[in-house]
Design an enzyme around this catalytic site. Sequence first.
Site, short mmCIF file in Angstrom:
data_model
loop_
_atom_site.label_atom_id
_atom_site.label_comp_id
_atom_site.label_asym_id
_atom_site.label_seq_id
_atom_site.Cartn_x
_atom_site.Cartn_y
_atom_site.Cartn_z
N ASP A 170 0.86 -1.19 -0.20
CA ASP A 170 0.07 -0.02 0.17
C ASP A 170 0.90 1.41 -0.05
O ASP A 170 0.13 2.42 0.04
CB ASP A 170 -1.00 -0.20 1.05
CG ASP A 170 -0.09 0.15 2.49
OD1 ASP A 170 0.89 0.33 2.55
OD2 ASP A 170 -0.91 0.27 3.74
N TYR A 268 10.61 4.35 1.73
CA TYR A 268 11.16 3.44 2.27
C TYR A 268 12.72 3.32 2.24
O TYR A 268 13.63 2.76 2.77
CB TYR A 268 10.79 1.84 2.05
CG TYR A 268 9.66 1.62 3.29
CD1 TYR A 268 9.94 0.82 4.12
CD2 TYR A 268 8.28 1.64 2.92
CE1 TYR A 268 8.89 0.34 5.14
CE2 TYR A 268 7.25 1.31 3.61
CZ TYR A 268 7.80 0.59 4.88
OH TYR A 268 6.74 0.37 5.78
P1 NAD Z 1 -1.20 -7.72 13.66
O1 NAD Z 1 -0.30 -8.56 14.51
O2 NAD Z 1 -2.21 -6.99 14.42
O3 NAD Z 1 -2.16 -8.69 12.98
C1 NAD Z 1 -1.66 -10.19 12.49
C2 NAD Z 1 -2.68 -11.31 12.78
O4 NAD Z 1 -1.96 -12.43 12.29
C3 NAD Z 1 -2.62 -11.52 14.14
O5 NAD Z 1 -3.96 -11.51 14.57
C4 NAD Z 1 -2.23 -13.00 14.46
O6 NAD Z 1 -2.37 -13.80 15.34
C5 NAD Z 1 -2.26 -13.65 13.09
N1 NAD Z 1 -1.21 -14.67 12.51
C6 NAD Z 1 0.08 -14.50 12.90
N2 NAD Z 1 0.69 -15.61 12.24
C7 NAD Z 1 -0.30 -16.53 11.54
C8 NAD Z 1 -0.42 -17.53 10.99
N3 NAD Z 1 0.47 -18.26 10.67
N4 NAD Z 1 -1.71 -18.06 10.41
C9 NAD Z 1 -2.71 -17.31 10.66
N5 NAD Z 1 -2.94 -16.22 11.36
C10 NAD Z 1 -1.63 -15.79 11.89
O7 NAD Z 1 -0.42 -6.99 12.59
P2 NAD Z 1 -0.73 -5.81 11.54
O8 NAD Z 1 0.24 -4.62 12.17
O9 NAD Z 1 -2.28 -5.68 11.52
O10 NAD Z 1 -0.31 -6.20 10.20
C11 NAD Z 1 -0.77 -7.31 9.81
C12 NAD Z 1 0.25 -7.58 8.55
O11 NAD Z 1 -0.09 -6.78 7.33
C13 NAD Z 1 1.61 -7.58 8.59
O12 NAD Z 1 2.22 -8.67 7.95
C14 NAD Z 1 1.91 -6.24 8.05
O13 NAD Z 1 3.45 -6.10 7.81
C15 NAD Z 1 1.10 -6.29 6.94
N6 NAD Z 1 0.71 -5.09 6.35
C16 NAD Z 1 1.37 -5.15 4.93
C17 NAD Z 1 1.00 -3.85 4.00
C18 NAD Z 1 1.50 -3.78 2.80
O14 NAD Z 1 1.72 -2.74 2.19
N7 NAD Z 1 1.82 -4.93 1.97
C19 NAD Z 1 0.49 -2.66 4.84
C20 NAD Z 1 -0.11 -2.94 6.02
C21 NAD Z 1 0.28 -4.09 6.77
C1 G6P Z 2 3.09 0.80 5.12
C2 G6P Z 2 3.80 -0.25 4.28
C3 G6P Z 2 3.38 -1.62 4.80
C4 G6P Z 2 3.95 -1.62 6.33
C5 G6P Z 2 3.42 -0.49 7.16
C6 G6P Z 2 3.90 -0.51 8.37
O1 G6P Z 2 1.91 0.52 4.82
O2 G6P Z 2 3.50 -0.24 2.80
O3 G6P Z 2 4.11 -2.60 4.07
O4 G6P Z 2 3.56 -2.92 7.07
O5 G6P Z 2 3.65 0.69 6.35
O6 G6P Z 2 3.16 0.61 9.07
P1 G6P Z 2 3.13 0.71 10.76
O7 G6P Z 2 2.25 1.86 10.87
O8 G6P Z 2 2.79 -0.56 11.39
O9 G6P Z 2 4.79 1.11 11.06
MN MN Z 3 4.22 -2.35 2.01
#
Ligand code: NAD
Ligand code: G6P
Ligand code: MN
Length: 445
Positions: A170, A268
């Site tokens: 994102d 980043y």
């Molecule tokens: P979070 O810890 O609040 O949520 C993650 C959830 O995944 C938890 O409820 C945890 O219990 C669950 N989980 C962990 N391992 C698991 C497994 N093997 N099977 C099923 N469930 C499992 O984390 P968050 O801050 O909400 O972020 C979630 C994910 O999204 C992270 O990987 C974060 O880096 C990613 N993210 C990516 C983008 C992007 O740009 N691609 C943007 C925002 C967040």
């Molecule tokens: C951006 C990135 C994600 C990352 C997030 C972390 O959205 O694209 O890949 O997980 O930032 O944000 P935070 O607020 O958890 O530091």
């Molecule tokens: Mn990302």
Amino acid sequence: MQKSSIVIAGGGSTYTPGIILMLLEHLDRFPLRKIKFYDNDEERQKIVADACEIIIKKQCPEIEFIATTDPETAFTDVDFVMAHIRVGKYKMRELDEKIPMKYGVVGQETCGPGGIAYGMRSIAGVIELIDYMEKYSPDAWLLNYSNPAAIVAEATRRLRPNSKILNICDMPISIENNMVEILGYEKRSDIVTSYYGLNHFGWWNDVRCAKTGKDLMPQLREYVRENGYLVQSDIEEAKQHGDNSWNETYRMAKDIYVVDPETLPNTYLKYYLLSDTVVEHTDPEYTRANQVMDTREKEVFEACLAIKEKDDFEGNELMMDEHASYIVDLATALKFNTYARMLLIVENNGIIENFDPTAMVEVPCLVTANGPEPLSVGKIPRFQKGLMEEQVAVEKLVVDAWEEGSYQKLWQAISLSKTVPSITVAKKILDDLYEVNKEYWPELK
Ligand code: NAD
Ligand code: G6P
Ligand code: MN
């Protein structure tokens, strides 16, 4: 219009409620018949699920809702798996950030040694989701935004080459929303952008007006040189990339922009190009994971508990993640063959002409019912190419290390990261990370 059934993997994520509100807002173009939550932490997921159930019942009672920790229940009869799991949760993110900082090295969720440690944890988790999906709903697509997306994408390219998984981020979307504001346009579709790189490691080389084709790079360059990507709404509105730490990151884009004024950088890149400044400005005792646990995580879970308590949703308790509508754009494109133009992480295969054909690169694609059709980028400049060669080698070495259980390859990966000064420091960080990750990493020899 045909209705979809989806499962959100990582149902207990802090992003889940915002995504539910966003999905409910877009039912006219992406209608849903069923929403399921899947997580391996029942207790955590239940808090989010109980609140989301109340919201869904109130706003769209005909959508069936289930939250489960059972893979068969979760993955049967779904068209899309939307995955945002965090293997090891915030407890491990905190260690990923603090251990490198002990040695004066950038401690970050997806970049440098912390991102490498997280990658070693995430690979098995995401592969498991693919396998469940293929077992119970073999025609479904997995839309993955679980991090570190670059390493996950390289691992799934190698280990599940024929699987229907798309990795997406994102960050460029958020930055493009700011570009729209800088330019005085209204919405992201008012501009057409070209971008290339690796995930969390890329550059815009073209931004045009969608209506007239006018080159908007000169206007953006002038703004970014002074302000980075920081805009008024970042300061005034509550939004995902709008807290003080993100505002600082957006502002800092001006300091990375100057090294190549032709292109506009992903935020980043600060971790690689300004590692020293980043380390100086980080409190080794209170890193981003602490900030997130004390703000987003706390606020989301408190709001969910409050909704459950009053058994009602008034509409203002949780933030709708409108910017995450790219997830709907992607699912809609796959479902209805829209040919939407989106940035995705795909195998290079000549898209960037002068770069490793097997690298997973982030480039514009047209998304069809049969998957993405990447658009040609051509040749990239030596500066970007050099940086990307180094970084892609890091990502590939991590996957080598995971596959082979190789300590040596992981040491090489950490040593090669631009954030790390020497093999001595790399080894110390690796040993500390390995010690706390025994439960999650393959055994290393
Ligand atoms: P979070 O810890 O609040 O949520 C993650 C959830 O995944 C938890 O409820 C945890 O219990 C669950 N989980 C962990 N391992 C698991 C497994 N093997 N099977 C099923 N469930 C499992 O984390 P968050 O801050 O909400 O972020 C979630 C994910 O999204 C992270 O990987 C974060 O880096 C990613 N993210 C990516 C983008 C992007 O740009 N691609 C943007 C925002 C967040
Ligand atoms: C951006 C990135 C994600 C990352 C997030 C972390 O959205 O694209 O890949 O997980 O930032 O944000 P935070 O607020 O958890 O530091
Ligand atoms: Mn990302």
